[in-house]
Design a protein around this motif. Structure first.
Motif, mmCIF file in Angstrom:
data_model
loop_
_atom_site.group_PDB
_atom_site.id
_atom_site.type_symbol
_atom_site.label_atom_id
_atom_site.label_comp_id
_atom_site.label_asym_id
_atom_site.label_seq_id
_atom_site.Cartn_x
_atom_site.Cartn_y
_atom_site.Cartn_z
ATOM 1 N N PHE A 186 9.666 4.381 -0.626
ATOM 2 C CA PHE A 186 10.552 3.128 -1.093
ATOM 3 C C PHE A 186 10.025 3.011 -2.542
ATOM 4 N N ARG A 187 11.496 2.105 -3.142
ATOM 5 C CA ARG A 187 11.200 1.635 -4.633
ATOM 6 C C ARG A 187 12.563 0.806 -4.775
ATOM 7 N N SER A 188 12.094 -0.471 -5.509
ATOM 8 C CA SER A 188 13.424 -1.218 -5.417
ATOM 9 C C SER A 188 14.455 -0.064 -6.447
ATOM 10 N N ARG A 189 15.310 -0.519 -5.795
ATOM 11 C CA ARG A 189 16.779 -0.259 -6.196
ATOM 12 C C ARG A 189 17.074 -0.719 -7.972
ATOM 13 N N GLY A 190 16.235 -1.781 -7.848
ATOM 14 C CA GLY A 190 16.490 -2.406 -9.921
ATOM 15 C C GLY A 190 15.338 -2.333 -10.377
ATOM 16 N N ALA A 191 15.597 -1.501 -11.698
ATOM 17 C CA ALA A 191 14.494 -2.121 -13.221
ATOM 18 C C ALA A 191 13.586 -3.604 -12.669
ATOM 19 N N LEU A 192 12.326 -3.388 -13.156
ATOM 20 C CA LEU A 192 11.849 -4.966 -13.302
ATOM 21 C C LEU A 192 10.985 -5.423 -13.588
ATOM 22 N N PRO A 193 10.704 -6.403 -14.531
ATOM 23 C CA PRO A 193 9.769 -6.112 -15.504
ATOM 24 C C PRO A 193 7.956 -6.071 -15.639
ATOM 25 N N ASP A 195 5.307 -6.949 -15.693
ATOM 26 C CA ASP A 195 4.717 -8.210 -14.980
ATOM 27 C C ASP A 195 3.705 -7.946 -13.845
ATOM 28 N N GLN A 196 2.134 -7.111 -13.811
ATOM 29 C CA GLN A 196 1.453 -6.902 -12.380
ATOM 30 C C GLN A 196 1.680 -8.127 -11.498
ATOM 31 N N LEU A 197 1.245 -9.757 -11.392
ATOM 32 C CA LEU A 197 1.632 -10.246 -10.410
ATOM 33 C C LEU A 197 2.574 -10.026 -9.868
ATOM 34 N N LEU A 198 3.870 -9.888 -10.323
ATOM 35 C CA LEU A 198 5.355 -9.818 -9.566
ATOM 36 C C LEU A 198 5.451 -8.303 -8.884
ATOM 37 N N HIS A 199 5.172 -7.454 -9.488
ATOM 38 C CA HIS A 199 4.849 -6.458 -8.421
ATOM 39 C C HIS A 199 3.749 -6.093 -7.707
ATOM 40 N N ARG A 200 2.437 -7.014 -7.620
ATOM 41 C CA ARG A 200 1.805 -6.932 -6.650
ATOM 42 C C ARG A 200 2.129 -8.349 -5.290
ATOM 43 N N ALA A 201 3.472 -8.866 -6.002
ATOM 44 C CA ALA A 201 4.252 -9.687 -4.410
ATOM 45 C C ALA A 201 4.781 -8.692 -4.135
ATOM 46 N N LEU A 202 5.764 -8.083 -4.825
ATOM 47 C CA LEU A 202 6.508 -7.531 -4.777
ATOM 48 C C LEU A 202 6.551 -5.980 -3.390
ATOM 49 N N TRP A 238 -5.177 -5.740 0.771
ATOM 50 C CA TRP A 238 -5.744 -5.176 -0.253
ATOM 51 C C TRP A 238 -4.834 -4.434 -1.079
ATOM 52 N N TRP A 239 -5.075 -5.166 -2.821
ATOM 53 C CA TRP A 239 -4.557 -3.716 -3.679
ATOM 54 C C TRP A 239 -5.820 -3.166 -4.942
ATOM 55 N N HIS A 240 -6.352 -2.110 -4.527
ATOM 56 C CA HIS A 240 -6.992 -1.411 -5.457
ATOM 57 C C HIS A 240 -6.192 -0.874 -6.499
ATOM 58 N N ARG A 241 -5.589 -0.813 -7.088
ATOM 59 C CA ARG A 241 -4.968 -0.450 -7.989
ATOM 60 C C ARG A 241 -4.003 -1.176 -8.560
ATOM 61 N N ASP A 242 -3.826 -1.160 -10.350
ATOM 62 C CA ASP A 242 -1.709 -1.510 -10.399
ATOM 63 C C ASP A 242 -0.964 -0.514 -10.138
ATOM 64 N N VAL A 243 0.430 -1.811 -10.078
ATOM 65 C CA VAL A 243 1.368 -0.616 -8.961
ATOM 66 C C VAL A 243 2.595 -0.865 -9.346
ATOM 67 N N ARG A 244 3.701 -0.492 -9.429
ATOM 68 C CA ARG A 244 5.354 -1.089 -9.864
ATOM 69 C C ARG A 244 5.566 -0.225 -8.521
ATOM 70 N N VAL A 245 6.234 -0.916 -8.410
ATOM 71 C CA VAL A 245 7.274 -1.595 -7.139
ATOM 72 C C VAL A 245 8.943 -0.464 -7.128
#
Length: 291
Positions: A186-193, A195-202, A238-245
């Protein structure tokens, strides 16, 4: 073919943009996105609760874990109040408790822990071999895009995420093989800012769509099972590393147990190049009319 929103990703971002209370510190308000069943989507309120907690944490500290209980079904037409309690501010870790409230009653209770970036032992399990890439797997749009039904439209066009099941989905029919194993891209249908907090929340937002599917697979059922009752009960992440959705992510999922009208789903989340970025567990109420 469809009157689906032109940019569902933007709609999710708008819903996650909480409004601070003008008079009470650590109090925020959010709204809900429409859902076919009229109930608040669990992943949405979980992501909002995490973002509310993050608003009260000093810069440089990101969430590394959360534990939440879904207590009541929320109503999409009513606003949600997020009340954050500051449990601890230590040298390395920060803990926050967030209640999501409607009508003065909690619909979600969540504790999240945040940490400053630190060095330490670094290892991870590898991604399993032999899983086809997302370009070789049909999407929900491919499978459901021509079906004129509100739920089919939601999964295939209105969702902010492109979801692709390796080996076939269970939207309409049970899987050919009865197993608790599942892999999903899976991935988001659009680009995202950026912002690592936002990516973890998403990531928390998105995972609630598929976390209980291995339970259905192992029970030999599909989402179209008549009379089925299913709801998330609790969620640990649990988040182990930075992520981009907005890059492809792979869920490697299992269901180790089901009993008492409850089923447990577990997942490891990998990037396309094989880095383990998160681990997730969710228990849900899963009831069938003939079981």
């Amino acid at each position: 073919m469809s009157d689906a929103p032109a940019n569902p990703t933007a709609q999710v971002l708008d819903a996650l943009d909480l409004t601070p209370d003008g008079t009470t510190p650590d109090l925020f308000e959010g709204r809900s996105l429409p859902q076919p069943n009229g109930r608040v989507f669990g992943g949405q309120v979980l992501a909002q609760a995490l973002l509310a907690a993050g608003r009260t944490v000093e810069d440089g500290r990101l969430p590394h874990s959360l534990h939440g209980y879904f207590l009541r079904a929320g109503v999409v037409t009513e606003p949600i109040t997020f009340a954050v309690e500051r449990l601890r501010d230590g040298r390395s870790f920060t803990a926050r408790h967030t209640h999501a409230l409607q009508g003065g009653e909690p619909i979600l209770s969540m504790i999240a822990s945040f940490q400053v970036e630190q060095d330490g032992v670094d290892y991870a399990d590898p991604v399993p071999d032999g899983i086809p890439g997302p370009d070789d797997v049909p999407s929900a749009l491919d499978l459901l895009g021509r079906i004129d039904h509100p739920v089919a439209k939601f999964w295939s066009q209105e969702s902010a995420f492109d979801v692709r099941h390796v080996g076939g989905s269970i939207y309409l029919d049970r899987a050919a093989e009865v197993t608790g194993q599942q892999q999903v891209w899976f991935r988001s249908r659009g680009a995202l800012p950026d912002d690592q907090l936002l990516h973890r929340a998403l990531l928390a937002y998105a995972c609630d769509q598929v976390m209980l599917e291995p339970v259905l697979r192992r029970a030999g059922r599909s989402w179209a099972t008549r009379g089925m009752s299913i709801a998330s009960l609790d969620h640990a992440m649990w988040w182990h590393r930075d992520v981009r959705v907005d890059d492809w992510l792979l869920y490697v999922q299992t269901s180790p147990s089901a009993q008492g009208g409850r089923g447990l789903g577990a997942a490891r989340v990998f990037t396309r190049d094989g880095a383990l970025v998160a681990s997730i567990a969710q228990e849900g109420m899963v009831r069938f009319p003939d079981a």
